[in-house]
Structure formats: C-alpha cells, structure tokens
Design an enzyme around this catalytic site. Structure first.
Site, PDB file in Angstrom:
ATOM      1  N   THR A  87       0.828  -1.220   0.000  1.00 56.25           N
ATOM      2  CA  THR A  87       0.000   0.000   0.000  1.00 56.25           C
ATOM      3  C   THR A  87       0.860   1.267   0.000  1.00 56.25           C
ATOM      4  O   THR A  87       0.668   2.162  -0.826  1.00 56.25           O
ATOM      5  CB  THR A  87      -0.905  -0.014   1.247  1.00 56.25           C
ATOM      6  OG1 THR A  87      -1.643  -1.226   1.225  1.00 56.25           O
ATOM      7  CG2 THR A  87      -1.851   1.174   1.262  1.00 56.25           C
ATOM      8  N   GLN A 111      -5.464   7.330   4.998  1.00 54.07           N
ATOM      9  CA  GLN A 111      -4.371   6.565   5.627  1.00 54.07           C
ATOM     10  C   GLN A 111      -3.400   5.999   4.595  1.00 54.07           C
ATOM     11  O   GLN A 111      -2.216   5.825   4.890  1.00 54.07           O
ATOM     12  CB  GLN A 111      -4.957   5.416   6.474  1.00 54.07           C
ATOM     13  CG  GLN A 111      -5.527   4.227   5.709  1.00 54.07           C
ATOM     14  CD  GLN A 111      -6.923   4.470   5.138  1.00 54.07           C
ATOM     15  OE1 GLN A 111      -7.515   5.522   5.346  1.00 54.07           O
ATOM     16  NE2 GLN A 111      -7.460   3.494   4.410  1.00 54.07           N
ATOM     17  N   HIS A 139      -9.595   7.818   7.937  1.00 56.49           N
ATOM     18  CA  HIS A 139      -9.774   8.063   9.370  1.00 56.49           C
ATOM     19  C   HIS A 139     -10.482   9.415   9.528  1.00 56.49           C
ATOM     20  O   HIS A 139     -10.372  10.285   8.660  1.00 56.49           O
ATOM     21  CB  HIS A 139      -8.439   8.212  10.093  1.00 56.49           C
ATOM     22  CG  HIS A 139      -7.509   7.036   9.970  1.00 56.49           C
ATOM     23  ND1 HIS A 139      -7.822   5.772  10.415  1.00 56.49           N
ATOM     24  CD2 HIS A 139      -6.226   6.966   9.519  1.00 56.49           C
ATOM     25  CE1 HIS A 139      -6.772   4.971  10.228  1.00 56.49           C
ATOM     26  NE2 HIS A 139      -5.812   5.660   9.670  1.00 56.49           N
ATOM     27  N   ARG A 156     -10.361   3.830  10.497  1.00 52.40           N
ATOM     28  CA  ARG A 156     -10.883   2.794   9.584  1.00 52.40           C
ATOM     29  C   ARG A 156     -10.415   1.418  10.088  1.00 52.40           C
ATOM     30  O   ARG A 156      -9.317   1.292  10.632  1.00 52.40           O
ATOM     31  CB  ARG A 156     -10.439   3.063   8.139  1.00 52.40           C
ATOM     32  CG  ARG A 156      -8.923   3.181   7.914  1.00 52.40           C
ATOM     33  CD  ARG A 156      -8.307   1.819   7.735  1.00 52.40           C
ATOM     34  NE  ARG A 156      -6.902   1.796   7.459  1.00 52.40           N
ATOM     35  CZ  ARG A 156      -5.960   1.394   8.310  1.00 52.40           C
ATOM     36  NH1 ARG A 156      -6.273   1.049   9.542  1.00 52.40           N
ATOM     37  NH2 ARG A 156      -4.696   1.334   7.945  1.00 52.40           N
ATOM     38  N   SER A 165       3.252   7.819  11.605  1.00 54.21           N
ATOM     39  CA  SER A 165       2.074   7.151  11.022  1.00 54.21           C
ATOM     40  C   SER A 165       1.144   8.152  10.343  1.00 54.21           C
ATOM     41  O   SER A 165       1.287   9.366  10.498  1.00 54.21           O
ATOM     42  CB  SER A 165       1.306   6.430  12.126  1.00 54.21           C
ATOM     43  OG  SER A 165       0.625   7.398  12.914  1.00 54.21           O
ATOM     44  N   CYS A 166       0.172   7.613   9.647  1.00 56.99           N
ATOM     45  CA  CYS A 166      -0.807   8.463   8.952  1.00 56.99           C
ATOM     46  C   CYS A 166      -1.517   9.398   9.928  1.00 56.99           C
ATOM     47  O   CYS A 166      -1.674  10.597   9.670  1.00 56.99           O
ATOM     48  CB  CYS A 166      -1.811   7.601   8.204  1.00 56.99           C
ATOM     49  SG  CYS A 166      -2.495   6.237   9.176  1.00 56.99           S
ATOM     50  N   ASN A 167      -1.947   8.875  11.075  1.00 55.82           N
ATOM     51  CA  ASN A 167      -2.668   9.713  12.043  1.00 55.82           C
ATOM     52  C   ASN A 167      -1.747  10.754  12.659  1.00 55.82           C
ATOM     53  O   ASN A 167      -2.129  11.915  12.821  1.00 55.82           O
ATOM     54  CB  ASN A 167      -3.286   8.830  13.138  1.00 55.82           C
ATOM     55  CG  ASN A 167      -4.566   8.177  12.658  1.00 55.82           C
ATOM     56  OD1 ASN A 167      -5.466   8.864  12.162  1.00 55.82           O
ATOM     57  ND2 ASN A 167      -4.663   6.861  12.791  1.00 55.82           N
ATOM     58  N   GLY A 225       4.575   2.270  11.398  1.00 59.17           N
ATOM     59  CA  GLY A 225       4.282   1.021  12.106  1.00 59.17           C
ATOM     60  C   GLY A 225       5.458   0.547  12.940  1.00 59.17           C
ATOM     61  O   GLY A 225       5.310  -0.316  13.805  1.00 59.17           O
ATOM     62  N   HIS A 243      -1.326   7.253  19.989  1.00 58.71           N
ATOM     63  CA  HIS A 243      -1.101   8.363  19.053  1.00 58.71           C
ATOM     64  C   HIS A 243      -0.527   9.603  19.735  1.00 58.71           C
ATOM     65  O   HIS A 243       0.324  10.284  19.168  1.00 58.71           O
ATOM     66  CB  HIS A 243      -2.411   8.700  18.329  1.00 58.71           C
ATOM     67  CG  HIS A 243      -3.023   7.515  17.653  1.00 58.71           C
ATOM     68  ND1 HIS A 243      -3.973   6.715  18.269  1.00 58.71           N
ATOM     69  CD2 HIS A 243      -2.782   6.961  16.449  1.00 58.71           C
ATOM     70  CE1 HIS A 243      -4.300   5.722  17.449  1.00 58.71           C
ATOM     71  NE2 HIS A 243      -3.593   5.842  16.341  1.00 58.71           N
ATOM     72  N   GLY A 244      -1.031   9.889  20.959  1.00 56.61           N
ATOM     73  CA  GLY A 244      -0.519  11.066  21.675  1.00 56.61           C
ATOM     74  C   GLY A 244       0.984  10.961  21.900  1.00 56.61           C
ATOM     75  O   GLY A 244       1.742  11.860  21.494  1.00 56.61           O
TER      76      GLY A 244
HETATM   77  P1  NAD Z   1       1.311  -3.676   3.135  1.00 57.60           P
HETATM   78  O1  NAD Z   1       1.098  -4.991   3.783  1.00 57.60           O
HETATM   79  O2  NAD Z   1       0.275  -3.126   2.229  1.00 57.60           O
HETATM   80  O3  NAD Z   1       2.685  -3.697   2.322  1.00 57.60           O
HETATM   81  C1  NAD Z   1       3.859  -4.237   2.847  1.00 57.60           C
HETATM   82  C2  NAD Z   1       4.570  -4.971   1.737  1.00 57.60           C
HETATM   83  O4  NAD Z   1       5.826  -5.458   2.227  1.00 57.60           O
HETATM   84  C3  NAD Z   1       3.805  -6.197   1.235  1.00 57.60           C
HETATM   85  O5  NAD Z   1       3.849  -6.189  -0.169  1.00 57.60           O
HETATM   86  C4  NAD Z   1       4.577  -7.387   1.828  1.00 57.60           C
HETATM   87  O6  NAD Z   1       4.495  -8.522   1.022  1.00 57.60           O
HETATM   88  C5  NAD Z   1       5.975  -6.826   1.816  1.00 57.60           C
HETATM   89  N1  NAD Z   1       6.915  -7.496   2.718  1.00 57.60           N
HETATM   90  C6  NAD Z   1       6.670  -8.313   3.767  1.00 57.60           C
HETATM   91  N2  NAD Z   1       7.820  -8.739   4.324  1.00 57.60           N
HETATM   92  C7  NAD Z   1       8.818  -8.158   3.600  1.00 57.60           C
HETATM   93  C8  NAD Z   1      10.240  -8.207   3.665  1.00 57.60           C
HETATM   94  N3  NAD Z   1      10.869  -8.911   4.597  1.00 57.60           N
HETATM   95  N4  NAD Z   1      10.951  -7.511   2.751  1.00 57.60           N
HETATM   96  C9  NAD Z   1      10.344  -6.777   1.803  1.00 57.60           C
HETATM   97  N5  NAD Z   1       8.991  -6.700   1.687  1.00 57.60           N
HETATM   98  C10 NAD Z   1       8.252  -7.370   2.582  1.00 57.60           C
HETATM   99  O7  NAD Z   1       1.622  -2.647   4.329  1.00 57.60           O
HETATM  100  P2  NAD Z   1       1.484  -1.084   4.285  1.00 57.60           P
HETATM  101  O8  NAD Z   1       0.092  -0.715   4.626  1.00 57.60           O
HETATM  102  O9  NAD Z   1       2.085  -0.554   3.041  1.00 57.60           O
HETATM  103  O10 NAD Z   1       2.351  -0.705   5.551  1.00 57.60           O
HETATM  104  C11 NAD Z   1       3.757  -0.594   5.498  1.00 57.60           C
HETATM  105  C12 NAD Z   1       4.213   0.281   6.653  1.00 57.60           C
HETATM  106  O11 NAD Z   1       3.589   1.565   6.530  1.00 57.60           O
HETATM  107  C13 NAD Z   1       3.830  -0.233   8.038  1.00 57.60           C
HETATM  108  O12 NAD Z   1       4.824   0.182   8.958  1.00 57.60           O
HETATM  109  C14 NAD Z   1       2.558   0.510   8.327  1.00 57.60           C
HETATM  110  O13 NAD Z   1       2.278   0.651   9.716  1.00 57.60           O
HETATM  111  C15 NAD Z   1       2.868   1.865   7.711  1.00 57.60           C
HETATM  112  N6  NAD Z   1       1.700   2.653   7.348  1.00 57.60           N
HETATM  113  C16 NAD Z   1       0.614   2.070   6.784  1.00 57.60           C
HETATM  114  C17 NAD Z   1      -0.490   2.862   6.501  1.00 57.60           C
HETATM  115  C18 NAD Z   1      -1.735   2.262   5.929  1.00 57.60           C
HETATM  116  O14 NAD Z   1      -2.805   2.711   6.251  1.00 57.60           O
HETATM  117  N7  NAD Z   1      -1.679   1.290   5.072  1.00 57.60           N
HETATM  118  C19 NAD Z   1      -0.465   4.226   6.755  1.00 57.60           C
HETATM  119  C20 NAD Z   1       0.698   4.788   7.265  1.00 57.60           C
HETATM  120  C21 NAD Z   1       1.777   4.006   7.578  1.00 57.60           C
END
Ligand code: NAD
Length: 335
Positions: free
Chosen positions: A11, A301, A220, A168, A139-141, A110, A194-195
């Site tokens: 994502t 997000q 969110h 969400r 993070s997004c929030n 994360g 979050h705080g």
């Molecule tokens: P996601 O699951 O959509 O994407 C993560 C990707 O990494 C997947 O394609 C997975 O297959 C891959 N992956 C797993 N293990 C791996 C490894 N060892 N090496 C390389 N790739 C690997 O997750 P995301 O939502 O993109 O989240 C990624 C980070 O961003 C997390 O720390 C998350 O907390 C943070 N984040 C997510 C959001 C959200 O809403 N999606 C918002 C802000 C921050």
C-alpha cells in the site's frame, strides 16, 4: 539525481515509488517484493527494476513470468536512500541490512520510534533529519495531527490537545481486517498510542488521544479540540489553516459531508488511486470558543505519508530546506 530504493511494495511502498518517480531530482533505483502478485506485475509495467526480498522465494518470480534484477541487498547497495515500506516490525529487522551497506533508510510509522535516530514530519521538523542515517516517517494519524498542530502552535501557542481518532478498520485491500459490524474503543485504555507518537515530533506538547475503530475502509476521521494560548477568531484560524499546503480546507460549497464524497472528489480530480495526500479539514467545523479550537479532519491513511517520505529523502540527502522540498514535492505530485 537521488537514487531511491523501495523495500516493501504494498500500500505505502507502491505509492512512494510513483511519487519518487515523479520528482525532478530523484529516480527509483528499484523496488523489492517478497512474492509475485498483481503489484509485482504493475511494478514491472511501470518500468521499475524488481528485486527479490526473500531468498527462498526468488524462484517464484521467473516461474510467474516476472523478470527480476537480483536480491534486495543489491538494491540497497545501489541506492542513495532506501525507503522501507514493509509491514510493522519488519523494518526493524531490516535495519542492520541498511547499516551494513551504509545506506540511509526511512522507516514507516508502524515501526517503534526507537528504530530511527529521528521521527519525521516535513512541516514540523524537517531539519531534524539532516545527516540522520535512520529516519521514521510517523504514522498516517500522527502525520495528520502534526500538520495541523504545527501552524496552531506557531501562530497561537498550544496549552492542551484532546483528539478522538475514529479509525478505519482496514485498508480497502485488507480482506482480513475488521470490525465488520461493531464500534470498538481501540485501545480501551487512554491515551491511545497516538498522543505519545505526536510527542516524538513535539516532545513538550500536552496531548491526550482516544482511539476508536469502525467498519470503514476509506479514511480516518479526527475530532479535535485544542486549547490555545491566545483567542483568535475562527475566521483568522481558518485563514492560517487555508495557507497550509498540505491541509485541504473543504468549503461548504463543495457539499462534501463525509469520507465517501471526499474519496469521490479525489477520483473526480484525477488523483492517482483516488489518493488524498493532504489533511482534509472541514472549514465549517473550525470553531473557536474562547481559547478552545475545534474541528473535524479526515485523513487518507493510504497516502498522506507519501509526500512526507519524499521530503524525508531530501532531508537526508541534504539537497533542500523544508520549504524548497515541500514545494518541489507538492508541485511534482499536483498538491
Ligand atoms: P502492506 O502490507 O500493504 O505492504 C507491505 C509490503 O511489504 C507487502 O507487499 C509485503 O508482502 C511486503 N513485505 C513483507 N515482508 C517483507 C520483507 N521482509 N521484505 C520486503 N517486503 C516485505 O503494508 P502497508 O500498509 O504498506 O504498511 C507498510 C508500513 O507503513 C507499516 O509500517 C505501516 O504501519 C505503515 N503505514 C501504513 C499505513 C496504511 O494505512 N496502510 C499508513 C501509514 C503508515
């Protein structure tokens, strides 16, 4: 050109890759994935070199007819900066790999704050990432809160922040997340994490946050009360917020009364993937009662941290100051 590798192409990673590719001073060195799927196919269609993140699964890519460029270590070695966009906790495991190649790395929200030398928000503390080897984009929030609180703090001073985050349940592609039919205090204890996370950006800020989770995937929603040190009128505060490039102040004329129409608006604007990189803040909700400020803002997000990752790359590379970087990123993305 700053060569940026992206490890983790889900994502966040795929959005960061497209945003990096759009910058005039950056190029995508490649992206790394664990296994072949539709995102791997799309990465190749976009012309990104695809590296294999897990050695024992490397064979799966040629078996699926997807060309690869080598193991992730080659990508790390070939990059000026790596953006780690792997699932929570994996970034911390990858840290030693980046250090071994002496390649600066950017982690996502994360990860625990201790993974990095500094937690980052472009509007609030861009300079803190200069010369850092490990930077965490919050993070997004926390990004959404930091973008709002930075100008309020500068203009009026902040005595206390109280924020309720209606979150969400999962992203649209996360079929295993929930709740499906419930409203969860999440966590039940107060404050939510979050705080304290906002305190990684503004260490001395007095902030309490409450978290909830609801059966929604789009965005969110934050309900915010900030007790300011001064008592400006609402129109004045609205003007200050309207002047922030990553706050989209929604006018009454748009008739947007929720996150559904907001996402529709993003798609109508031609935003890639319907992304909303800015905080979406309802102008009508901006209210002052004495020194108490109130508002509602929606946070996409999946995308609000994307421009922050791009700015974090520039902050590390040391090629621009905050204003220049934010302007360049915004211009390239169309913010
Ligand atoms: P996601 O699951 O959509 O994407 C993560 C990707 O990494 C997947 O394609 C997975 O297959 C891959 N992956 C797993 N293990 C791996 C490894 N060892 N090496 C390389 N790739 C690997 O997750 P995301 O939502 O993109 O989240 C990624 C980070 O961003 C997390 O720390 C998350 O907390 C943070 N984040 C997510 C959001 C959200 O809403 N999606 C918002 C802000 C921050």
């Amino acid at each position: 050109m700053i060569r940026v590798g992206i490890n983790g192409y889900g994502t966040i990673g795929k959005r960061v890759a497209d945003a990096v590719a759009a910058q005039p001073d950056m190029t995508v060195a490649g992206v790394a994935k664990t296994s072949p799927n539709f995102e791997a196919t799309q990465a190749r269609k976009r012309g990104f070199d695809l590296y294999t993140a897990v050695e024992d699964r490397a064979d799966q890519f040629p078996a699926a007819g997807i060309e690869t460029a080598g193991p992730v270590d080659d990508l790390i070695a070939d990059s000026d900066v790596v953006v780690d966009a792997t699932p929570s906790g994996v970034g911390a495991e990858n840290r030693s790999r980046y250090a071994a190649h002496d390649t600066p790395a950017i982690y996502q929200g994360g990860e625990d704050a201790s993974v990095a030398d500094v937690s980052f928000n472009a509007r609030a503390n861009f300079e803190a990432a200069a010369d850092a080897d490990h930077v965490r984009v919050v993070s997004c929030n926390t990004t959404g809160l930091s973008r709002l609180l930075a100008p309020l703090r500068e203009q009026y001073g902040i005595e206390k922040v109280r924020a309720t985050l209606v979150r969400r349940g999962g992203d649209p592609g996360q079929t295993d997340r929930g709740p499906i039919n419930d409203i969860l205090p999440d966590p039940i204890t107060i404050p939510s994490h979050h705080g304290p996370d906002v305190n990684t950006i503004f260490p001395d800020l007095d902030i309490d946050t409450l978290g909830m989770k609801v059966p929604a995937t789009l965005m969110h929603m934050h309900s915010i009360n900030v007790t300011l040190e001064r008592d400006p009128d609402a129109a004045d505060v609205r003007d200050v917020l309207a002047g922030q490039s990553r706050i989209m102040l929604l006018g009454e004329d748009l008739g947007i009364d929720g996150t559904g129409p907001l996402k529709e608006y993003a798609q109508d604007m031609g935003r890639p993937r319907g992304d909303l990189w800015e905080n979406c803040l309802w102008g009508e909700s901006v209210t002052m009662d004495g020194r108490d400020f109130y508002c509602f803002q929606a946070i996409h997000q999946e995308s609000d941290v994307v421009p922050e990752n791009v700015d974090a790359v520039r902050a590390i590379a040391g090629d621009a100051d905050a204003a220049e970087s934010i302007a360049t990123t915004n211009d390239a993305l169309g913010i």
